[in-house]
Structure formats: structure tokens, C-alpha cells
Design an enzyme around this catalytic site. Structure first.
Site, PDB file in Angstrom:
ATOM      1  N   ARG A  50       5.222   5.095  -3.893  1.00 52.57           N
ATOM      2  CA  ARG A  50       5.369   5.021  -2.556  1.00 52.57           C
ATOM      3  C   ARG A  50       6.166   5.647  -1.811  1.00 52.57           C
ATOM      4  O   ARG A  50       5.690   6.212  -0.695  1.00 52.57           O
ATOM      5  CB  ARG A  50       5.354   3.462  -2.505  1.00 52.57           C
ATOM      6  CG  ARG A  50       4.932   2.840  -1.002  1.00 52.57           C
ATOM      7  CD  ARG A  50       4.891   1.303  -0.759  1.00 52.57           C
ATOM      8  NE  ARG A  50       6.369   0.939  -1.028  1.00 52.57           N
ATOM      9  CZ  ARG A  50       6.578  -0.345  -0.902  1.00 52.57           C
ATOM     10  NH1 ARG A  50       5.517  -1.211  -0.668  1.00 52.57           N
ATOM     11  NH2 ARG A  50       7.936  -0.900  -0.793  1.00 52.57           N
ATOM     12  N   LYS A 149       6.274   3.770   4.725  1.00 47.70           N
ATOM     13  CA  LYS A 149       7.611   2.816   4.905  1.00 47.70           C
ATOM     14  C   LYS A 149       8.829   3.792   5.540  1.00 47.70           C
ATOM     15  O   LYS A 149       9.317   4.362   4.712  1.00 47.70           O
ATOM     16  CB  LYS A 149       7.600   2.252   3.565  1.00 47.70           C
ATOM     17  CG  LYS A 149       8.878   1.185   3.587  1.00 47.70           C
ATOM     18  CD  LYS A 149       8.654   0.440   2.256  1.00 47.70           C
ATOM     19  CE  LYS A 149      10.014  -0.534   2.117  1.00 47.70           C
ATOM     20  NZ  LYS A 149      10.039  -1.565   3.239  1.00 47.70           N
ATOM     21  N   GLU A 182       0.672  -8.660   8.793  1.00 44.19           N
ATOM     22  CA  GLU A 182       1.797  -8.898   7.929  1.00 44.19           C
ATOM     23  C   GLU A 182       2.941  -9.571   8.727  1.00 44.19           C
ATOM     24  O   GLU A 182       2.902  -9.837   9.759  1.00 44.19           O
ATOM     25  CB  GLU A 182       2.260  -7.861   7.028  1.00 44.19           C
ATOM     26  CG  GLU A 182       2.649  -6.451   7.734  1.00 44.19           C
ATOM     27  CD  GLU A 182       3.022  -5.079   7.052  1.00 44.19           C
ATOM     28  OE1 GLU A 182       3.288  -5.629   6.002  1.00 44.19           O
ATOM     29  OE2 GLU A 182       3.160  -4.305   7.792  1.00 44.19           O
TER      30      GLU A 182
END
Ligand code: PXG
Length: 289
Positions: A50, A149, A182
Site C-alpha cells: 500500500r 495514505k 470512513e
């Protein structure tokens, strides 16, 4: 504490990043938060994968291979004698000028910090969390994709401020269409019967590693797992709601916007999944020693 910086281990006090680093000046960089359980690094390859995807999305070249990165994480844990802890992996654009141009930055900076973890009080897991939905909308994917991220967490921090000011510990963020995205640092699930549902990434969710593990474990327990669009109505009328994240693991939600969720206590499905997750985390992972 020994910190990994660009292939070297240095003492915490000597671990320094330039004030001209674009990670500091512009939030230009990416990161990961990883857990170690019982002397193993949990879901290491998935976190590193990721990280590289996030880096690719912002055209940031990480100067070492995925394999070296995995080894560096494990080595950082080993040197700090971490068996149960939290690893913060940060890659910044590196030192540049006071202008935006990222291509003037010399070299990406790779930092790995392996520390102990301060767990949420056990009481929170028994009682469950109270949440609000916040006014700050989740970044639109066409601007800053929530799949990245990145070191730019202001969107989440603004939402967190709203939640804390309202006297709760977390906030649920909606996207511009009003669909649930989220929480500020966790994914959200609803339970409806024998089914768990979480928003798809296009609704503004990070593809959480914990979320992925839960989606994988659920079917083995006779619980159907699906991605679907959710509204606030679906949260208020869920049998159960829970959050997932590396730090929080799996935590029940018992109140949202002053509506009681389910029985007002963490539900059976949440507790079963949390137990299964803990068992899985205890037995999987890359050995540190
Ligand atoms: N959504 C967001 C926006 C996150 O930052 C998650 C979901 C959960 O993903 P994982 O892969 O952890 O299951 C995250 C990640 C911390 C901390 O130290 C945690 C996160 C981000 C930043 C800091 O508590 N969670």
C-alpha cells in the site's frame, strides 16, 4: 530508541529531517502504521504494498525495493526489541526549495520508527464508542484520493477536531454525495442480520488492511461480507456498527448522532469478529527474530 533513516540506524536524538523537507513544508509524502503482535510484524507485505501504491500515486520514487523495505521494518523492530508494538513508516519527498516543485527535491527520505503502543483503554471495547457524523466532507477522489495514505491528513484532522469538540472520540466522514466514507483513522462497517457491509473505496474509504482481514475472516464464520454504499440512515438503523483500523483493531460503536445503535452495547457479530481478529493477528505475521 534507534530510528531507521535512509538505511542507517541512529539514536532518537540524532534522527533529524531538514526543515526544507517537502514532507514538512507541504505534507508531500506517504506513510504506514503497522502493528507487531507476539514477535511478528502483522500484514507487513500488505502495508508495504500500500505504501508503494500511495507513493506511485504521488509520483514519489522510493529509493529502495519493497523487499528491502520489509527487511528494514523487521530490523527496526529487532534493534528496538519490539515484540508487541507499533511501527510508523514514513517516506517524504525529501529536501527541496521553498517552491512547490517536487522534482527539485534531492532524495526521498525513508524513516522507520518502532515503538511500543498505547492501547485504547479496554473499557472502551466493552462499552463501545459514541460517534458523530461530522460536517467536514471526505476529500473527493478526483482531488486527493483517500486511497493515498499521504502525509497530508488535514482533512481527517479537521474532522477529528469536530468530533473531539463535540465530546466524542471519533467522527464519521461523509463524501460529497452524502454517502458514508470512513472514520478519521478507521474504516466503518454496519451489521445487518448475518451480513457486514462497508463502503467501497470510491465512496472515500482507505482500503484498510484491518478492513481487508475482517472481510476475509467473516465468510469463514458464516457472516457474509459486502461492499456497498451506505447513508446515515443505514448507520442509525444497523443492528451493529464497528470500526476497524491498525491502532483500534475492531471496536464497537453504540451511539451515532445521539441515536442508540442496536442494543446500545457492542453486538455479538462485532465481538465474534474482534475475537477472530485477535486470534488471527496472534498467529500470523513476519517473525522479528
Ligand atoms: N482510514 C484512514 C483514513 C486511516 O488513516 C484506516 C482507515 C484503517 O486502515 P488500516 O490499514 O490501519 O486498517 C486508516 C489507518 C494511528 C493512525 O496511529 C492510524 C491510522 C492512520 C493514522 C494514524 O492511530 N489508520
Amino acid at each position: 530508541m534507534k530510528i531507521y533513516i535512509n538505511g542507517r540506524f541512529v539514536d532518537q536524538r540524532a534522527a533529524r529531517i531538514s526543515v526544507f523537507d517537502h514532507g514538512l513544508l507541504y505534507g508531500d509524502g506517504v506513510f504506514e502504521g503497522i502493528r507487531a503482535y507476539g514477535g511478528r510484524v502483522f500484514m507487513l507485505e500488505e502495508h508495504v504494498e500500500r505504501l508503494y501504491h500511495s507513493a506511485r500515486a504521488i509520483a514519489l520514487k522510493i529509493p529502495i525495493s519493497r523487499r528491502r523495505m520489509c527487511e528494514a521494518v523487521v530490523e527496526t523492530c529487532r534493534r528496538n526489541r519490539i515484540r508487541n508494538g507499533y511501527v510508523r513508516l514514513v517516506v517524504t519527498r525529501g529536501e527541496g526549495t521553498l517552491g512547490l516543485n517536487p522534482f527539485l527535491c534531492k532524495r526521498a527520505q525513508v524513516v522507520i520508527i518502532a515503538a511500543g503502543i498505547r492501547l485504547y483503554p479496554e473499557e472502551l471495547y466493552e462499552k463501545g464508542l459514541k460517534l458523530i457524523t461530522v460536517g467536514t466532507l471526505r476529500n473527493v477522489p478526483e482531488a486527493i484520493n483517500p486511497k493515498i495514505k499521504s502525509l497530508n491528513y488535514l482533512n481527517n484532522i479537521l474532522a477529528k477536531i469536530e468530533a473531539l469538540n463535540a465530546g466524542v472520540m471519533e467522527g464519521i466522514m461523509l463524501n460529497v454525495q452524502g454517502y458514508v466514507a470512513e472514520a478519521t483513522g478507521d474504516n466503518v462497517f454496519v451489521v445487518k442480520g448475518r451480513r457486514i457491509i462497508t463502503p467501497p473505496a470510491w465512496c472515500g474509504a482507505l482500503e484498510g488492511i484491518t478492513r481487508g482481514v475482517v472481510m476475509q475472516l467473516a465468510p469463514q464464520m458464516g457472516i457474509e461480507a459486502a461492499e456497498d454504499v451506505l447513508t446515515r440512515y443505514d448507520l442509525y438503523n444497523a443492528d451493529e456498527v464497528f470500526l476497524t483500523g491498525t491502532a483500534a483493531e475492531i471496536i464497537g460503536v453504540v451511539e451515532i448522532d445521539d441515536r442508540r445503535i442496536g442494543t446500545g452495547k457492542p453486538g455479538t457479530v462485532t465481538r465474534r469478529l474482534a475475537a477472530a481478529f485477535r486470534e488471527y493477528a496472534r498467529t500470523q505475521g513476519t517473525p522479528i527474530e
